[in-house]
Scaffold this active site. Structure first.
Site, PDB file in Angstrom:
ATOM      1  N   LEU A   1      18.253  43.282  37.109  1.00 48.49           N
ATOM      2  CA  LEU A   1      17.472  44.083  38.058  1.00 48.49           C
ATOM      3  C   LEU A   1      18.315  45.220  38.646  1.00 48.49           C
ATOM      4  CD1 LEU A   1      15.599  41.205  39.978  1.00 48.49           C
ATOM      5  CD2 LEU A   1      14.960  42.365  37.851  1.00 48.49           C
TER       6      LEU A   1
ATOM      7  N   ASP B   1      29.994  45.650  40.938  1.00 47.27           N
ATOM      8  CA  ASP B   1      29.802  44.361  40.262  1.00 47.27           C
ATOM      9  C   ASP B   1      31.146  43.680  40.054  1.00 47.27           C
ATOM     10  OD1 ASP B   1      27.037  43.427  38.569  1.00 47.27           O
ATOM     11  OD2 ASP B   1      28.874  42.303  38.115  1.00 47.27           O
TER      12      ASP B   1
ATOM     13  N   CYS C   1      21.570  43.833  44.858  1.00 46.58           N
ATOM     14  CA  CYS C   1      21.006  42.983  43.798  1.00 46.58           C
ATOM     15  C   CYS C   1      21.968  41.874  43.374  1.00 46.58           C
ATOM     16  CB  CYS C   1      20.674  43.810  42.556  1.00 46.58           C
ATOM     17  SG  CYS C   1      19.162  44.758  42.691  1.00 46.58           S
TER      18      CYS C   1
ATOM     19  N   TYR D   1      19.791  27.975  46.832  1.00 47.31           N
ATOM     20  CA  TYR D   1      19.255  29.297  46.456  1.00 47.31           C
ATOM     21  C   TYR D   1      18.133  29.700  47.403  1.00 47.31           C
ATOM     22  CZ  TYR D   1      17.514  32.995  43.381  1.00 47.31           C
ATOM     23  OH  TYR D   1      17.109  34.209  42.864  1.00 47.31           O
TER      24      TYR D   1
ATOM     25  N   LYS E   1      18.047  32.886  50.026  1.00 51.06           N
ATOM     26  CA  LYS E   1      17.037  33.948  49.934  1.00 51.06           C
ATOM     27  C   LYS E   1      16.153  33.955  51.181  1.00 51.06           C
ATOM     28  CE  LYS E   1      18.323  35.489  45.895  1.00 51.06           C
ATOM     29  NZ  LYS E   1      18.940  36.832  45.773  1.00 51.06           N
TER      30      LYS E   1
ATOM     31  N   THR F   1      15.559  38.899  32.764  1.00 52.88           N
ATOM     32  CA  THR F   1      16.908  39.471  32.849  1.00 52.88           C
ATOM     33  C   THR F   1      17.825  38.508  32.096  1.00 52.88           C
ATOM     34  OG1 THR F   1      17.495  38.234  34.825  1.00 52.88           O
ATOM     35  CG2 THR F   1      16.386  40.348  35.175  1.00 52.88           C
TER      36      THR F   1
HETATM   37  N1  LIG Z   1      15.643  37.454  37.322  1.00 55.13           N
HETATM   38  C1  LIG Z   1      14.795  36.862  38.115  1.00 55.13           C
HETATM   39  O1  LIG Z   1      13.776  36.291  37.688  1.00 55.13           O
HETATM   40  C2  LIG Z   1      15.004  36.889  39.623  1.00 55.13           C
HETATM   41  C3  LIG Z   1      13.990  36.358  40.433  1.00 55.13           C
HETATM   42  C4  LIG Z   1      14.146  36.377  41.812  1.00 55.13           C
HETATM   43  C5  LIG Z   1      15.295  36.920  42.367  1.00 55.13           C
HETATM   44  N2  LIG Z   1      16.262  37.418  41.563  1.00 55.13           N
HETATM   45  C6  LIG Z   1      17.448  37.968  42.214  1.00 55.13           C
HETATM   46  O2  LIG Z   1      17.667  39.281  41.742  1.00 55.13           O
HETATM   47  C7  LIG Z   1      19.059  39.583  41.785  1.00 55.13           C
HETATM   48  C8  LIG Z   1      19.497  40.090  40.431  1.00 55.13           C
HETATM   49  O3  LIG Z   1      19.262  39.060  39.478  1.00 55.13           O
HETATM   50  P1  LIG Z   1      19.286  39.320  37.909  1.00 55.13           P
HETATM   51  O4  LIG Z   1      18.216  38.485  37.329  1.00 55.13           O
HETATM   52  O5  LIG Z   1      19.317  40.777  37.638  1.00 55.13           O
HETATM   53  O6  LIG Z   1      20.667  38.589  37.547  1.00 55.13           O
HETATM   54  P2  LIG Z   1      21.888  39.052  36.628  1.00 55.13           P
HETATM   55  O7  LIG Z   1      22.711  37.822  36.475  1.00 55.13           O
HETATM   56  O8  LIG Z   1      21.387  39.746  35.402  1.00 55.13           O
HETATM   57  O9  LIG Z   1      22.666  40.117  37.533  1.00 55.13           O
HETATM   58  C9  LIG Z   1      23.362  39.747  38.691  1.00 55.13           C
HETATM   59  C10 LIG Z   1      24.638  40.571  38.754  1.00 55.13           C
HETATM   60  O10 LIG Z   1      25.315  40.250  39.986  1.00 55.13           O
HETATM   61  C11 LIG Z   1      26.699  40.224  39.729  1.00 55.13           C
HETATM   62  N3  LIG Z   1      27.385  39.413  40.742  1.00 55.13           N
HETATM   63  C12 LIG Z   1      27.301  38.066  40.934  1.00 55.13           C
HETATM   64  N4  LIG Z   1      28.084  37.691  41.947  1.00 55.13           N
HETATM   65  C13 LIG Z   1      28.672  38.817  42.426  1.00 55.13           C
HETATM   66  C14 LIG Z   1      29.597  39.079  43.484  1.00 55.13           C
HETATM   67  N5  LIG Z   1      30.090  38.087  44.249  1.00 55.13           N
HETATM   68  N6  LIG Z   1      29.979  40.358  43.701  1.00 55.13           N
HETATM   69  C15 LIG Z   1      29.513  41.364  42.918  1.00 55.13           C
HETATM   70  N7  LIG Z   1      28.657  41.180  41.901  1.00 55.13           N
HETATM   71  C16 LIG Z   1      28.233  39.920  41.656  1.00 55.13           C
HETATM   72  C17 LIG Z   1      26.807  39.609  38.331  1.00 55.13           C
HETATM   73  O11 LIG Z   1      28.075  39.908  37.727  1.00 55.13           O
HETATM   74  C18 LIG Z   1      25.632  40.268  37.621  1.00 55.13           C
HETATM   75  O12 LIG Z   1      26.015  41.469  36.967  1.00 55.13           O
HETATM   76  C19 LIG Z   1      19.757  38.281  42.233  1.00 55.13           C
HETATM   77  O13 LIG Z   1      20.001  38.365  43.619  1.00 55.13           O
HETATM   78  C20 LIG Z   1      18.732  37.211  41.931  1.00 55.13           C
HETATM   79  O14 LIG Z   1      18.880  36.090  42.769  1.00 55.13           O
HETATM   80  C21 LIG Z   1      16.157  37.421  40.199  1.00 55.13           C
END
Ligand SMILES: NC(=O)c1ccc[n+]([C@@H]2O[C@H](COP(=O)([O-])OP(=O)(O)OC[C@H]3O[C@@H](n4cnc5c(N)ncnc54)[C@H](O)[C@@H]3O)[C@@H](O)[C@H]2O)c1
Length: 253
Positions: free
Chosen positions: A17, A36, A84, A159, A163, A194
């Site tokens: 995202l 990141d 994100c 989690y 959130k 993702t």
């Molecule tokens: N994909 C989904 O269905 C979904 C649904 C609800 C919420 N979310 C939320 O959306 C956000 C993005 O999720 P995504 O699906 O793109 O996941 P993703 O794993 O593809 O991306 C998350 C990124 O965050 C980085 N990251 C993790 N810990 C970190 C830290 N301490 N410092 C800096 N960077 C860090 C990771 O290296 C990764 O590149 C998250 O907060 C997730 O909880 C995702």
């Protein structure tokens, strides 16, 4: 917020995202810093959008401070922060090996909730010193929660709590930062395709998608990015949490 030529920070911008949002903001003319932990992927996204990669742990005060300084040197102080970065660890409170380790709960809260607040406090302190734009705005923050804030599943205690904290802090921070012309918003995504979910077997993806009323499919990261961009651009949106979930409501199993 008038985005063209403005500096923006997207945390978790190396993947999923966050990467889609970094691309979307850059396409609108923003100068985007991709924050990141994953240096290689952050460099790749930054190179693609002519932005700057910042290797940073959002949950660590010193690392985030150094990241904000690095991004400001490259692009000037940011007017936009999109949080994100996040992790999702599924663990039962009472597992086969006994109670969930406190460190597991702590880690998720630290990255998702404290990490988002850490970046927000530092970025908005800089925004508050900027001249306002013609709209009166000095900055915008978009956080990422999850439908798990309202509708958590078994295994999502940490989690969901992390959130839920993001949802709960959105309005009080928006109220406080109104005096500076800084808006604060949160997106609560449903199920998005993702790397997080793409690693699941197709069958598991299909069964998740079957729970989504309409459209009956996983969300596309570009749909998240489109809402993040709208939140940045629409000056009358403030203090709100928007579910982006195609009417998903999961019944407990
Ligand atoms: N994909 C989904 O269905 C979904 C649904 C609800 C919420 N979310 C939320 O959306 C956000 C993005 O999720 P995504 O699906 O793109 O996941 P993703 O794993 O593809 O991306 C998350 C990124 O965050 C980085 N990251 C993790 N810990 C970190 C830290 N301490 N410092 C800096 N960077 C860090 C990771 O290296 C990764 O590149 C998250 O907060 C997730 O909880 C995702």
């Amino acid at each position: 917020m008038l985005l063209k030529d403005q500096a923006a920070i997207v945390t978790g911008g190396a993947s999923g995202l966050g990467a889609a949002t970094a691309r979307k903001l850059a396409a609108q003319g923003a100068k985007v810093a991709v924050f990141d932990l994953n240096a290689k992927l952050a460099e790749e996204v930054a190179a693609e959008i002519k932005g700057t990669a910042v290797v940073c742990d959002v949950s660590d005060a010193a690392s985030a401070e150094a990241g904000i300084v690095q991004a400001a040197k490259a692009h000037g102080p940011a007017r936009v922060l999109v949080n994100c970065a996040g992790i999702g660890v599924a663990k039962r409170v009472i597992g086969r090996e006994g109670p969930m380790a406190l460190s597991d709960f702590d880690k998720v809260i630290k990255v998702n909730l404290i990490g988002s607040f850490n970046m927000l406090r530092l970025a908005t302190a800089e925004m508050s010193k900027r001249e306002p734009q013609a709209t009166g705005e000095r900055g915008v923050v978009v956080n990422t929660a999850s439908v798990a804030a309202y509708d958590g599943q078994i295994g999502q205690a940490a989690y969901s709590a992390s959130k839920g904290g993001i949802v709960a802090m959105t309005l009080p921070i928006a109220r406080e930062l109104a005096q500076f012309g800084i808006r604060v918003l949160t997106i609560a995504p449903g199920l998005f395709l993702t790397p997080l979910l793409a690693n699941l077997p197709q069958e598991a993806q299909d069964s998740l998608a079957a729970a989504i009323p309409f459209p009956r499919r996983l969300g596309d990261a570009s749909e998240f990015a489109a809402l993040a961009l709208h939140m940045v651009e629409n000056p009358y949106l403030n203090g709100e949490v928007v579910r982006l979930d195609a009417a998903l409501r999961m019944a407990p199993k």
